[in-house]
Design a protein around this motif. Structure first.
Motif, short mmCIF file in Angstrom:
data_model
loop_
_atom_site.label_atom_id
_atom_site.label_comp_id
_atom_site.label_asym_id
_atom_site.label_seq_id
_atom_site.Cartn_x
_atom_site.Cartn_y
_atom_site.Cartn_z
N ALA D 222 44.94 31.14 53.09
CA ALA D 222 45.10 30.16 51.87
C ALA D 222 44.36 30.38 50.55
CB ALA D 222 44.55 28.69 52.23
N VAL D 223 43.93 30.16 49.56
CA VAL D 223 43.92 30.59 48.30
C VAL D 223 43.50 29.53 47.65
CG1 VAL D 223 43.02 32.82 48.78
CG2 VAL D 223 44.60 32.23 47.05
N PHE D 224 43.16 29.51 46.15
CA PHE D 224 43.69 28.55 45.73
C PHE D 224 43.60 28.99 43.56
CE2 PHE D 224 38.89 28.43 43.87
CZ PHE D 224 38.86 27.79 42.93
N GLU D 225 45.05 28.29 43.18
CA GLU D 225 44.63 28.55 41.65
C GLU D 225 44.57 27.49 40.43
OE1 GLU D 225 48.30 32.11 41.77
OE2 GLU D 225 49.17 29.83 42.51
N ALA D 226 44.10 28.61 39.67
CA ALA D 226 43.66 27.86 38.31
C ALA D 226 44.45 27.66 36.82
CB ALA D 226 42.03 27.28 38.50
N TRP D 227 44.88 27.33 36.11
CA TRP D 227 45.56 27.67 35.09
C TRP D 227 44.46 28.10 34.36
CZ3 TRP D 227 50.80 27.91 34.38
CH2 TRP D 227 50.94 27.75 32.40
N LEU D 228 44.94 29.00 34.05
CA LEU D 228 43.35 29.59 32.80
C LEU D 228 44.28 29.94 31.68
CD1 LEU D 228 41.08 30.12 35.65
CD2 LEU D 228 40.89 28.12 33.55
N GLY D 229 44.32 30.17 29.86
CA GLY D 229 44.50 31.01 29.55
C GLY D 229 46.45 30.80 29.27
N GLY D 230 46.81 29.85 30.12
CA GLY D 230 48.66 29.43 30.46
C GLY D 230 48.67 30.10 31.12
N ARG D 231 48.54 30.59 32.66
CA ARG D 231 48.85 30.99 33.66
C ARG D 231 47.94 30.27 34.48
NH1 ARG D 231 48.09 37.81 33.96
NH2 ARG D 231 45.73 37.83 33.14
N TRP D 232 48.75 31.24 35.77
CA TRP D 232 47.83 30.92 37.24
C TRP D 232 47.05 32.04 37.74
CZ3 TRP D 232 47.43 25.95 38.74
CH2 TRP D 232 48.56 25.15 38.28
N VAL D 233 45.52 31.21 37.98
CA VAL D 233 45.05 32.88 38.61
C VAL D 233 44.80 32.45 39.62
CG1 VAL D 233 42.95 33.98 37.37
CG2 VAL D 233 44.27 33.10 35.63
N LEU D 234 43.99 33.23 40.31
CA LEU D 234 43.74 33.44 41.83
C LEU D 234 42.44 33.11 41.81
CD1 LEU D 234 46.22 36.00 43.90
CD2 LEU D 234 45.94 32.70 43.89
N PHE D 235 41.53 32.06 42.11
CA PHE D 235 40.74 33.16 43.27
C PHE D 235 40.55 32.95 45.03
CE2 PHE D 235 40.39 30.71 39.12
CZ PHE D 235 39.58 31.69 38.44
N ASP D 236 39.61 33.20 45.61
CA ASP D 236 39.50 33.28 47.18
C ASP D 236 38.06 33.05 47.04
OD1 ASP D 236 39.04 33.24 49.50
OD2 ASP D 236 40.02 35.40 49.78
N PRO D 237 37.69 31.55 47.43
CA PRO D 237 36.35 31.35 47.86
C PRO D 237 35.50 31.53 48.96
CG PRO D 237 37.46 29.19 47.84
CD PRO D 237 38.63 30.72 47.75
N THR D 238 36.57 32.53 49.38
CA THR D 238 35.75 32.25 51.04
C THR D 238 35.70 34.27 50.87
OG1 THR D 238 37.83 33.95 52.02
CG2 THR D 238 37.66 31.35 52.36
N ARG D 239 36.11 34.97 49.64
CA ARG D 239 35.84 36.38 49.86
C ARG D 239 36.38 36.69 50.90
NH1 ARG D 239 29.16 35.95 47.01
NH2 ARG D 239 29.96 34.60 45.70
N MET D 240 36.94 36.43 51.39
CA MET D 240 37.69 37.33 52.47
C MET D 240 38.52 38.59 52.81
SD MET D 240 37.82 34.08 56.01
CE MET D 240 39.18 34.84 56.64
N SER D 241 38.76 38.53 51.82
CA SER D 241 40.42 39.16 51.76
C SER D 241 40.41 39.72 49.82
CB SER D 241 41.36 38.86 52.00
OG SER D 241 42.37 39.42 52.02
#
Lengths: 291, 291, 291, 291
Positions: D222-241
């Protein structure tokens, strides 16, 4: 009757030139709709650091009251049963405080060196869930060298990260909630300080009393104490009032131990006005001479 | 060394024919990975209702230990600092209990008649948020006539509505959570009883001790006490063990005051086996004779 | 401009003799200190059960607004960006509602018979922690035969055990908190109903709209819906307003989905006055004829 | 049956040289004690960024299953009703992913510029109490310039302050609890990221899928997505993958929307083994040729 008339004679000893004196004046007014029991905790504490040069408590009411002292710490509680109507409590005192010399190098004591009587100040309490904030405390303060500076870092962190906001919390707010919502009043700041300390195995407790501040309106003050170098040391994470000027009423595990008023019944506070002012040597002498 | 060797001579007095005696045998084993401080609370309480006819505490370890008594209630805590390795605490005692005559018509006392020393048992604590469950308590039990029967109704409600489920709660579980999740163990049942009582302005506290049960496996037991008719009266909402047979260790505001073991350091319990058995008059006489 | 002028012609059809009509009048006024975005959800829902015979929305403000419909359920949201100052939203509508025939024998559907589109109404949400109240729901309602009567029992339990108390809850209050504190307002009552249903594997959701009540002052109303017999059935645990008279605005998982106003910025509501009144056939005819 | 046998023919187009392909292999085994309904969400998502070159789902069981797609996002849920016994779900797929070009200067969009369909991603949800963590978010990240770098700062803060600890959280753990206890797993890390973003008025959601990691044992990610610049952008705060390698299953408001398995009945998971591996061009060609 002027306060001076209540005073037992006392004199600033030459050997205690640094002693300071404060006049306490506290007025609480309540409206009582039906029979209500009150337990007040407004008397200044008598202990090695505070001398009560004179005091009076009065109720503008026919209700009989009774004062008893907690056998362990000497907190003086006042119980009163009021049938109905408006009543006012008036507490006044003249308190001399010994100077407190803060040792900035005071160490934390390892658990096995702690005296028996402070051990219970390591346990979580109603408003200080140190059992839930353990990892947070270690992540924030675990890397700092133990001792006075670490507890000061806790007080500083609270000052910097928690917003002082009247109305943001209520009587049931806990340290965990304050940590989440990042706002509170003096009591909440102190609870969070107590909680972080206990989570780090530093005995800590809440201290309440009369304090001087310009802002906000007169209220009782709450700060926290940590056990450092073999004694209790005060910290005020609100930075609202000089801790050396606190006229202590009581110390407790958390706010439930040291509420200035506990009510059982349908009553509400109409006004409160707890205040202190520093008293100079001349005023003391005058009081001493009989007013 | 047989337990009898530890006993001070004592005799079942003819005037106390109903006295009963219990043999306590408690063994706790821990694995310690690095220096750890333990505070144990396993000694049977010495008070007006319990006479300790003999006892021993031993650590299978080189660690020095030290026992101190809480000045207010006489709880006897044992502190020990362990460097590393496995160690076992062994506590054994022979305890005589006075019979407790339950007064089913014992009244609740109004606040203004409560003795000073029980007042603090009205306050909410870490695991008993009576400040949050006030309306629930009044809605469930407020319509019942005050007194012993009302507290019994509280204990009955808990028995009927809360599921006894080992593993459903942990060391930080509170009465509020138990009320929501409707499951817990003896400690949780007792916390909820304490909480309801306090919410109704009935002083209440947790009592812990050694108890007999067939199921589940041996453990310390927790019940609750309410202040009725001028004294503390025990209630066991789990119905797992006869309350008259509880060999009391301590009474406290909630579980944090009376944990049988508090650990500071990386250690874990490997096994526990706290047990009691009733001792008949002949065995007592034998123990007496053989002392 | 009178409401009648806004109406598209419509006529009470003879085949829908039982149709009823309501006039909605909703006025919301805000003070905006700095640029703020609003998302309003005040439009009456257009669906198989509600026909919007006429409506208008107006802002007493220069701000441009834009209405969009949620693609799944047709909720009509109104977005408006306000720079500063005071502004008022006025929504008015004439709504015809089909009669709803309640089937008191409607069954619960087993999970595997539920249609795909209602499955997500079994999940816990922000204000409906059905994952925490599962055992409570089973203990309270698990013994009752499944179906309409069981959901009615849930609504009845809420009415009997939760106190309707304005000010007892806030925008972040959840069903779990309401279950503990035993007080709330319509939204909280509905959340608790939703929560119990979901915990029992009955799909449930919040429904909000315009309702008639004498007391308390005009406000939007919230009730809950359970999936019974293959359709959504309304329940009002507050018993404050006849559910058949609810002019529905929206249905959602919980209050966050269906807030009548969501604000992004420093603004505050000065007044609200959402109201409905039943419209008789003659008034409808008059409106139809052009006013 | 080899996976190649399932594949529809496909070819790496020369114009999509940067496309990458992954083989998904997911096996879930359950023990069912009594009739249980399952809703699985294991199908790789078909969308503009993912092409499903081939896939199969199979149950080693007689139970009939049925797959339906969520009308809004196209998530494919699989429903199956199992009477009793052990059964295994096997999902395999070959997924081609378009490269995602991350724009490190992507801005946050002001509320009034957000498209209608992302607005609901600003609301708090069951596991993401952005309504409670607002001030914390502003105190931690409010001073940073808005945009991609600020969301990256959120992901970095989580990585640095929250401990990855399997077993520290459970299915009902929320972002608030993770913020307090400072520990969690990937789902908790992602929930906290979602929560901080929403509190700062950045639309955010949870994304789940198949990921590669060495440690810990195979699990959904599970990771999270933020709406930036008009689209969804993924971020992985675990840095695991590496987030570019995530084969997406679904995106949702929080974990309740996108659980890989939801169970209604007495069943338990015996094993899970969701895995992906990158597939090189030659393997793809082989698969293609061998289909």
């Amino acid at each position: 009757m002027p306060l001076s008339a209540l005073l037992k004679p006392f004199r600033l000893s030459s050997r205690r030139a640094a002693e300071r004196a404060f006049r306490v004046d506290c007025e609480l007014t309540y409206e009582v709709d039906a029979p209500t029991d009150f337990v007040f905790l407004v008397h200044a504490l008598k202990d090695a650091e505070q001398h009560i040069a004179g005091e009076s408590i009065d109720f503008h009411s026919d209700s009989a009251f009774h004062v008893f002292a907690d056998p362990t710490q000497g907190h003086r509680f006042t119980r009163v049963h009021v049938e109905a109507g408006r009543f006012t409590l008036l507490y006044r005192a003249l308190v001399k405080k010994r100077p407190f010399t803060r040792d900035l190098r005071a160490p934390e004591q390892p658990i096995h060196e702690l005296p028996d009587h402070v051990l219970h100040n390591l346990a979580p309490t109603r408003y200080c869930e140190s059992d839930l904030l353990g990892r947070a405390a270690y992540k924030l303060f675990g890397h700092l060298p133990p001792g006075h500076a670490r507890v000061q870092a806790i007080a500083d962190w609270i000052f910097e990260h928690i917003e002082y906001a009247i109305g943001s919390t209520g009587p049931t707010t806990t340290a965990r909630e304050v940590f989440v919502q990042r706002a509170g009043v003096c009591r909440d700041f102190a609870h969070l300080g107590v909680t972080f300390c206990r989570a780090l195995n530093i005995p800590a407790r809440l201290a309440v009393g009369y304090a001087r501040f310009d802002e906000p309106p007169p209220d009782f003050h709450a700060v926290f104490e940590a056990w450092l170098g073999g004694r209790w040391v005060l910290f005020d994470p609100t930075r609202m009032s000089p801790v050396d000027d606190l006229v202590r009423i009581a110390s407790g595990r958390d706010a439930k131990d040291v509420a200035f008023a506990t009510l059982f019944g349908p009553a509400r506070m109409l006004s409160m006005n707890p205040q202190i002012e520093a008293v100079g040597p001349q005023q003391l002498a005058l009081a001493d001479a009989g007013g």
